[in-house]
Write a protein that holds these residues in place. Structure first.
Motif, mmCIF file in Angstrom:
data_model
loop_
_atom_site.group_PDB
_atom_site.id
_atom_site.type_symbol
_atom_site.label_atom_id
_atom_site.label_comp_id
_atom_site.label_asym_id
_atom_site.label_seq_id
_atom_site.Cartn_x
_atom_site.Cartn_y
_atom_site.Cartn_z
ATOM 1 N N GLY A 150 -13.198 12.133 8.902
ATOM 2 C CA GLY A 150 -11.941 12.917 9.185
ATOM 3 C C GLY A 150 -10.916 12.603 7.909
ATOM 4 N N PRO A 151 -9.603 13.104 8.405
ATOM 5 C CA PRO A 151 -8.390 12.931 7.529
ATOM 6 C C PRO A 151 -8.324 11.378 7.286
ATOM 7 C CG PRO A 151 -7.716 14.220 9.301
ATOM 8 C CD PRO A 151 -9.207 13.599 9.701
ATOM 9 N N PRO A 152 -7.702 11.149 6.140
ATOM 10 C CA PRO A 152 -7.380 9.771 5.550
ATOM 11 C C PRO A 152 -6.604 9.068 6.448
ATOM 12 C CG PRO A 152 -6.343 11.080 4.139
ATOM 13 C CD PRO A 152 -7.127 11.896 5.036
ATOM 14 N N ASP A 153 -6.427 7.780 6.605
ATOM 15 C CA ASP A 153 -5.555 6.779 7.440
ATOM 16 C C ASP A 153 -4.232 6.507 6.538
ATOM 17 O OD1 ASP A 153 -4.286 5.125 8.807
ATOM 18 O OD2 ASP A 153 -5.881 3.449 8.852
ATOM 19 N N VAL A 154 -3.373 7.387 7.144
ATOM 20 C CA VAL A 154 -2.194 7.702 6.592
ATOM 21 C C VAL A 154 -1.104 6.307 6.552
ATOM 22 C CG1 VAL A 154 -2.031 10.286 6.735
ATOM 23 C CG2 VAL A 154 -0.942 8.930 8.467
ATOM 24 N N LEU A 155 -1.528 5.515 7.670
ATOM 25 C CA LEU A 155 -0.725 4.327 7.791
ATOM 26 C C LEU A 155 -1.012 3.098 6.917
ATOM 27 C CD1 LEU A 155 -0.761 4.424 11.782
ATOM 28 C CD2 LEU A 155 1.372 4.248 10.286
ATOM 29 N N ALA A 156 -2.459 3.227 6.430
ATOM 30 C CA ALA A 156 -2.887 2.270 5.643
ATOM 31 C C ALA A 156 -2.634 2.502 4.133
ATOM 32 C CB ALA A 156 -4.495 2.002 5.810
ATOM 33 N N ALA A 157 -2.254 3.689 3.913
ATOM 34 C CA ALA A 157 -2.092 4.046 2.246
ATOM 35 C C ALA A 157 -0.795 3.395 1.655
ATOM 36 C CB ALA A 157 -1.665 5.443 2.181
ATOM 37 N N PRO A 158 -1.038 2.886 0.454
ATOM 38 C CA PRO A 158 -0.059 2.219 -0.348
ATOM 39 C C PRO A 158 1.339 2.903 -0.172
ATOM 40 C CG PRO A 158 -1.943 2.199 -1.635
ATOM 41 C CD PRO A 158 -2.250 3.218 -0.532
ATOM 42 N N TRP A 159 2.439 2.120 -0.184
ATOM 43 C CA TRP A 159 3.757 2.794 -0.259
ATOM 44 C C TRP A 159 4.259 2.969 -1.634
ATOM 45 C CZ3 TRP A 159 7.257 4.363 3.855
ATOM 46 C CH2 TRP A 159 6.650 4.342 5.019
ATOM 47 N N GLU A 160 3.789 3.754 -2.292
ATOM 48 C CA GLU A 160 4.133 3.951 -3.737
ATOM 49 C C GLU A 160 4.025 5.478 -4.078
ATOM 50 O OE1 GLU A 160 2.905 5.192 -7.707
ATOM 51 O OE2 GLU A 160 1.254 4.781 -5.954
ATOM 52 N N GLN A 201 7.121 -0.435 9.380
ATOM 53 C CA GLN A 201 8.212 -1.203 8.869
ATOM 54 C C GLN A 201 8.395 -1.510 7.249
ATOM 55 O OE1 GLN A 201 7.260 -4.955 10.977
ATOM 56 N NE2 GLN A 201 8.051 -4.217 13.058
ATOM 57 N N ARG A 202 7.376 -0.989 6.738
ATOM 58 C CA ARG A 202 7.279 -0.913 5.386
ATOM 59 C C ARG A 202 8.364 0.093 4.826
ATOM 60 N NH1 ARG A 202 3.055 -2.348 2.359
ATOM 61 N NH2 ARG A 202 4.425 -1.765 0.663
ATOM 62 N N TRP A 203 9.011 0.861 5.526
ATOM 63 C CA TRP A 203 9.757 1.928 4.960
ATOM 64 C C TRP A 203 11.178 1.230 4.980
ATOM 65 C CZ3 TRP A 203 14.393 4.954 6.512
ATOM 66 C CH2 TRP A 203 15.187 4.548 7.612
ATOM 67 N N LEU A 204 11.371 -0.101 5.292
ATOM 68 C CA LEU A 204 12.515 -0.574 5.097
ATOM 69 C C LEU A 204 12.472 -1.289 3.707
ATOM 70 C CD1 LEU A 204 12.839 -2.411 8.663
ATOM 71 C CD2 LEU A 204 14.160 -0.351 7.710
ATOM 72 N N HIS A 205 11.626 -1.371 2.861
ATOM 73 C CA HIS A 205 11.505 -1.862 1.742
ATOM 74 C C HIS A 205 11.697 -0.887 0.584
ATOM 75 C CE1 HIS A 205 10.768 -5.726 3.954
ATOM 76 N NE2 HIS A 205 9.780 -4.971 4.393
ATOM 77 N N PRO A 206 11.839 -1.247 -0.701
ATOM 78 C CA PRO A 206 12.260 -0.325 -1.771
ATOM 79 C C PRO A 206 10.552 0.072 -2.147
ATOM 80 C CG PRO A 206 13.510 -2.097 -1.995
ATOM 81 C CD PRO A 206 12.851 -2.501 -0.799
ATOM 82 N N LEU A 207 10.538 1.356 -2.761
ATOM 83 C CA LEU A 207 9.324 1.666 -3.215
ATOM 84 C C LEU A 207 9.186 1.542 -4.548
ATOM 85 C CD1 LEU A 207 8.750 5.379 -1.646
ATOM 86 C CD2 LEU A 207 7.810 3.225 -0.966
ATOM 87 N N LYS A 309 11.064 8.686 2.280
ATOM 88 C CA LYS A 309 11.398 7.448 1.422
ATOM 89 C C LYS A 309 11.092 7.560 0.005
ATOM 90 C CE LYS A 309 12.337 3.212 1.312
ATOM 91 N NZ LYS A 309 13.506 2.621 1.830
ATOM 92 N N ALA A 310 10.237 8.461 -0.526
ATOM 93 C CA ALA A 310 9.843 8.426 -1.860
ATOM 94 C C ALA A 310 11.094 9.479 -2.521
ATOM 95 C CB ALA A 310 8.520 9.111 -2.114
ATOM 96 N N GLY A 311 11.662 10.357 -1.513
ATOM 97 C CA GLY A 311 12.676 11.123 -1.943
ATOM 98 C C GLY A 311 14.086 10.661 -1.935
ATOM 99 N N HIS A 312 14.118 9.232 -1.410
ATOM 100 C CA HIS A 312 15.383 8.518 -1.199
ATOM 101 C C HIS A 312 16.287 9.105 -0.357
ATOM 102 C CE1 HIS A 312 14.375 5.536 -4.699
ATOM 103 N NE2 HIS A 312 13.996 6.722 -5.283
ATOM 104 N N ASN A 313 15.501 9.431 0.779
ATOM 105 C CA ASN A 313 16.495 10.073 1.843
ATOM 106 C C ASN A 313 16.237 9.413 3.257
ATOM 107 O OD1 ASN A 313 17.327 11.804 3.884
ATOM 108 N ND2 ASN A 313 17.594 13.406 2.424
ATOM 109 N N ASP A 314 16.808 8.143 3.665
ATOM 110 C CA ASP A 314 16.556 7.272 4.419
ATOM 111 C C ASP A 314 16.971 8.124 5.917
ATOM 112 O OD1 ASP A 314 15.602 5.435 3.017
ATOM 113 O OD2 ASP A 314 17.175 3.910 3.033
ATOM 114 N N GLY A 315 18.096 8.885 5.537
ATOM 115 C CA GLY A 315 18.440 9.377 7.109
ATOM 116 C C GLY A 315 17.480 10.602 7.656
#
Length: 521
Positions: A150-160, A201-207, A309-315
């Motif tokens: 099925g589709p890839p695991d979107v939670l496990a992919a790197p935050w880059e 929780q990784r979204w709290l850290h810089p990319l 997050k990649a678009g620098h829009n935390d809101g």
């Protein structure tokens, strides 16, 4: 002369048959053969084994169609294939509850809506998986090996950034390649608990940023403007709900954009393109959620958070976390929803606008309502109202414009109704807020107004006025029939379940029948 044989003695006695078809021995005074009596005794300690066609009985099928576990238990007890009568006392012992509690479940006086209880009862009775209407939540580790394709695991992919774009492309292409039937078949597997919250929780850290150098050209302003026009059009299309062509159009555009982003150098237009991708991902998630495809909805909500997050829009990322929380509330997991909301609140504690903070506080209140925590609920609602009052015209982002005063009142009213399930005194507040929402709601927001009316009807039902509740539902049914919205239908089904205990009232039964007709049309 020998005595004549009595006529009764001369006539051969007919042999008695057990319900299973076997003949009963002459010295057996029971109505069951020895084997069936032994099997019946085993039912004292737990449900007996039943044949496969047991679950095809019309009463069982009707209970499953109504999504009513109380009716299903009653149909199970009265099933004609049982060798011996299943009393309420015996059934209650199997399920680990009291006979009085079971009686209230079967009569519809108390609804069985807790997911853990639904699962426990289904497991004890051995209800086949294809009959279950509620078990949409499965931790990925429980999913079979067939999911590997099925589709890839979107939670496990790197935050880059590049990896995020690649994950979006792979997911969109995978979903475009499978049929609707396959999508619906896989709709059970969503991630819950710490397996969901901790990766986010990784979204709290810089990319790690994209490289400033690329063999391909940067996204131009003209290209970006064209992407925005397409996204705006698809968002308006998706706002009507449904599945079909609209969702495929969103996924197709998302696929093309993600492919382009993988080759784009860092820069302001690339960041804005990532944000457009986040908007498209959220639209795809909302469409999937509306269609009941909870696993697909969760994937695209996660991708929307990552692209924002990649678009620098935390809101906007926090807004998507709030949408994920709403999904958890729909699945009966308020604790998970509350953690997602708090994650969004923490990430925007310094940058969140008044309207965003108000929206997140209403989601927090939603969790408290489902958990019956009255004091925390009213505290969160008060803070939401105070924050909303501090908004400044023109200073709120476009993606929050739909959260206006009407939406605030409607959400608070619906959550007061949820709380009224635990505390009936809250019903009066629910009606006040929902009626205020209907006064403020733009007539063009047809689906939102339908939610308001259904919410008001459910409030009337909680307040003990079933005739007035059915009158409101009958007003909205023509509109609901025209809307291609799975969520509207599910809200109507919720009303039908809540009205079951008043089914002896003709108006209530007529309304339940009308809801069933729309659902099966």
């Amino acid at each position: 002369m020998t005595g004549a044989m009595p006529m009764d003695a001369a006539r051969p006695k007919s042999r008695r048959a057990c319900p299973c078809g076997a003949f009963i021995a002459a010295d057996n005074t029971d109505r069951l053969c020895h084997r069936c009596r032994r099997n019946a005794r085993s039912g004292v300690h737990g449900p007996p084994e039943v044949p496969g066609d047991f679950w095809d009985h019309p009463s069982i099928a009707a209970a499953c169609a109504d999504r009513d576990m109380g009716a299903l238990i009653s149909a199970y007890r009265h099933h004609p294939q049982h060798l011996s009568r299943v009393t309420q006392d015996r059934m209650a012992a199997w399920l680990g509850i009291s006979q009085a509690q079971l009686s209230r479940y079967e009569s519809g006086e108390n609804q069985i809506d807790r997911l853990d209880r639904l699962r426990h009862f289904a497991l004890v009775l051995g209800v086949p998986g294809e009959r279950l209407w509620f078990d949409r939540v499965v931790i990925p580790a429980q999913v079979g090996s067939s999911e590997k394709t099925g589709p890839p695991d979107v939670l496990a992919a790197p935050w880059e950034a590049t990896s995020i774009a690649r994950s979006v492309e792979e997911t969109a292409r995978s979903d475009l390649a499978i049929s609707r039937r396959a999508a619906l078949t896989g709709a059970a597997a969503v991630t819950v608990g710490s397996a969901l919250v901790e990766p986010l929780q990784r979204w709290l850290h810089p990319l790690q940023n994209l490289s400033k150098w690329s063999s391909h050209s940067a996204i131009s302003e003209e290209e970006l403007a064209a992407l925005q026009r397409v996204a705006d059009g698809l968002r308006g299309w998706g706002g009507r709900g449904g599945y079909g062509l609209a969702r495929k159009a969103v996924l197709g555009q998302l696929d093309e954009l993600a492919e382009r982003l993988q080759r784009a150098p860092a820069g302001p237009t690339t960041e804005r393109a990532f944000f457009i991708g986040a908007e498209l991902s959220k639209v795809a998630a909302s469409m999937s959620f509306d269609a009941g495809l909870h696993n697909a909805a969760q994937r695209y909500y996660v991708l929307a958070v990552r692209m924002a997050k990649a678009g620098h829009n935390d809101g906007f990322a926090a807004l998507c976390l709030a949408a994920m929380a709403r999904q958890m509330f729909d699945l009966g997991r308020p604790e998970d929803g509350l953690e997602l909301v708090q994650l969004g609140q923490y990430g925007t504690r310094r940058t969140g606008t008044p309207v965003l903070k108000a929206l997140l506080l209403t989601r927090e209140a939603w969790a408290y309502a489902q958990m019956g925590r009255t004091r925390e609920f009213h505290q969160a609602v008060g803070m939401a109202q105070d924050s909303f009052a501090q908004r400044e015209q023109g200073n709120e982002p476009r993606y929050l414009h739909s959260f206006d005063e009407a939406e605030l009142e409607g959400v608070i009213g619906a959550r007061c109704r949820d709380l009224a399930m635990h505390d009936p005194a809250q019903a009066v507040f629910a009606e006040q807020h929902i009626r205020r929402a209907l006064q403020l709601r733009d007539p063009s927001k047809v689906r939102n107004r339908a939610f308001d009316v259904i919410g008001l009807a459910r409030t009337k039902m909680v307040a003990g006025d079933p005739e007035a509740a059915c009158g409101l539902i009958n007003e909205v049914l023509p509109t609901a029939a025209k809307l291609s919205s799975g969520r509207v239908l599910r809200k109507l089904e919720d009303f039908a379940k809540e009205a079951a205990r008043h089914r002896h009232i003709p108006a209530v039964q007529d309304t339940r029948d009308a809801i069933r007709a729309i659902r099966t049309a």
